[in-house]
Design a protein around this motif. Structure first.
Motif, PDB file in Angstrom:
ATOM      1  N   UNK A  46       0.643  -1.111  -0.013  1.00 48.10           N
ATOM      2  CA  UNK A  46       0.170   0.180   0.112  1.00 48.10           C
ATOM      3  C   UNK A  46       0.723   1.408   0.306  1.00 48.10           C
ATOM      4  N   UNK A  47       0.518   1.823  -1.156  1.00 53.66           N
ATOM      5  CA  UNK A  47       1.681   3.391  -1.479  1.00 53.66           C
ATOM      6  C   UNK A  47       0.634   4.295  -0.797  1.00 53.66           C
ATOM      7  N   UNK A  48       1.326   5.291   0.059  1.00 52.20           N
ATOM      8  CA  UNK A  48       0.741   6.456   0.946  1.00 52.20           C
ATOM      9  C   UNK A  48       1.686   7.395   0.163  1.00 52.20           C
ATOM     10  N   UNK A  49       0.472   8.911   0.063  1.00 53.43           N
ATOM     11  CA  UNK A  49       1.593   9.887  -0.475  1.00 53.43           C
ATOM     12  C   UNK A  49       2.423  10.236  -0.083  1.00 53.43           C
ATOM     13  N   UNK A  50       3.201  10.780  -0.151  1.00 57.91           N
ATOM     14  CA  UNK A  50       4.161  11.637   0.446  1.00 57.91           C
ATOM     15  C   UNK A  50       5.096  10.390   0.903  1.00 57.91           C
ATOM     16  N   UNK A  51       5.143   9.087   0.899  1.00 59.63           N
ATOM     17  CA  UNK A  51       5.448   8.114   1.307  1.00 59.63           C
ATOM     18  C   UNK A  51       6.359   7.211   0.716  1.00 59.63           C
TER      19      UNK A  51
END
Length: 244
Positions: A58-63
């Motif tokens: 799961x990709x999180x914006x800003x990470x």
């Protein structure tokens, strides 16, 4: 074969059929798990693209940085759900390389736009935008994956990997995960481990070397992880099992 059958074959080979055993059942099970891990790593036996806990991130914006599952040996393909094409798999030394901005086949946005990636490779770790690169580097006992550029929206990263077994063999009813036709060859490594035990009744350097050689003939040579990565250039190098 299940573990009980493999343990019986192992005890027959090492002439340890009568209790009290020179090698306990717990030791023999540990040898079997070690053998399966060795085989899976050397010959890339377990390819996976569907096990969510291993192949989905799961990709999180800003990470940008994510630690991958410890069971992953290598990543062969990486793709974001939001993108049509797979990502380019690379490493920090390649991203930092002096000619990385002009390498053919890399996205035009990165090759042509100096604000994304200069000729010296500077700036790729902090630039934001659509991630085109999956930068893999060893981090302890697992892979660290860095998305470049830093994502600006939530997404899902899907991986195709070669991995270690999902779970250890724990009792005699369990079966190794690798293909059944390969199970018998695991006993070679179990013999190697048994004869390598530093005890006056068990240690035998010549028998250990012979067993290790038989295992290597079946599954290939163990290669240092750093050497393997340089040799592979991010493409799978599968050692074919040899039938006996």
């Amino acid at each position: 074969m299940d573990a009980g059958q493999l343990l019986s074959i192992f005890r027959s080979r090492v002439h340890d059929n009568v209790a009290p055993y020179l090698w306990s059942d717990l030791e023999a099970i540990e040898f079997l798990n070690d053998a399966q891990n060795e085989a899976a790593e050397r010959a890339r036996l377990l390819r996976d693209s569907t096990t969510a806990e291993i192949c989905t991130v799961a990709v999180t914006a800003g990470t940008a940085v994510y630690l991958l599952d410890r069971r992953i040996i290598s990543v062969e393909r990486a793709k974001l759900d939001s993108q049509r094409l797979p990502m380019q798999i690379t490493s920090t030394p390649e991203m930092d390389g002096p000619r990385s901005a002009t390498r053919p086949g890399w996205p035009q946005q990165w090759r042509a736009n100096g604000t994304w990636l200069s000729d010296s490779g500077a700036g790729w770790e902090t630039q934001t935008g659509t991630p085109y690169f999956l930068v893999l580097d060893a981090e302890g006992d697992r892979w660290k994956a860095t998305l470049a550029g830093v994502p600006i929206a939530n997404d899902t990263l899907r991986l195709h990997v070669f991995r270690l077994p999902l779970a250890d063999v724990e009792d005699e009813d369990d079966e190794p995960e690798i293909a059944p036709r390969l199970h018998i060859r695991l006993v070679d490594w179990m013999e190697y481990r048994a004869y390598s035990k530093k005890d006056t009744e068990t240690y035998d350097e010549k028998l250990a070397a012979r067993a290790a050689g038989a295992f290597e003939s079946a599954f290939g040579e163990r290669i240092d992880a750093n050497v393997r990565r340089k040799q592979e250039d991010r493409s799978p190098s599968v050692v074919q099992f040899r039938e006996f």
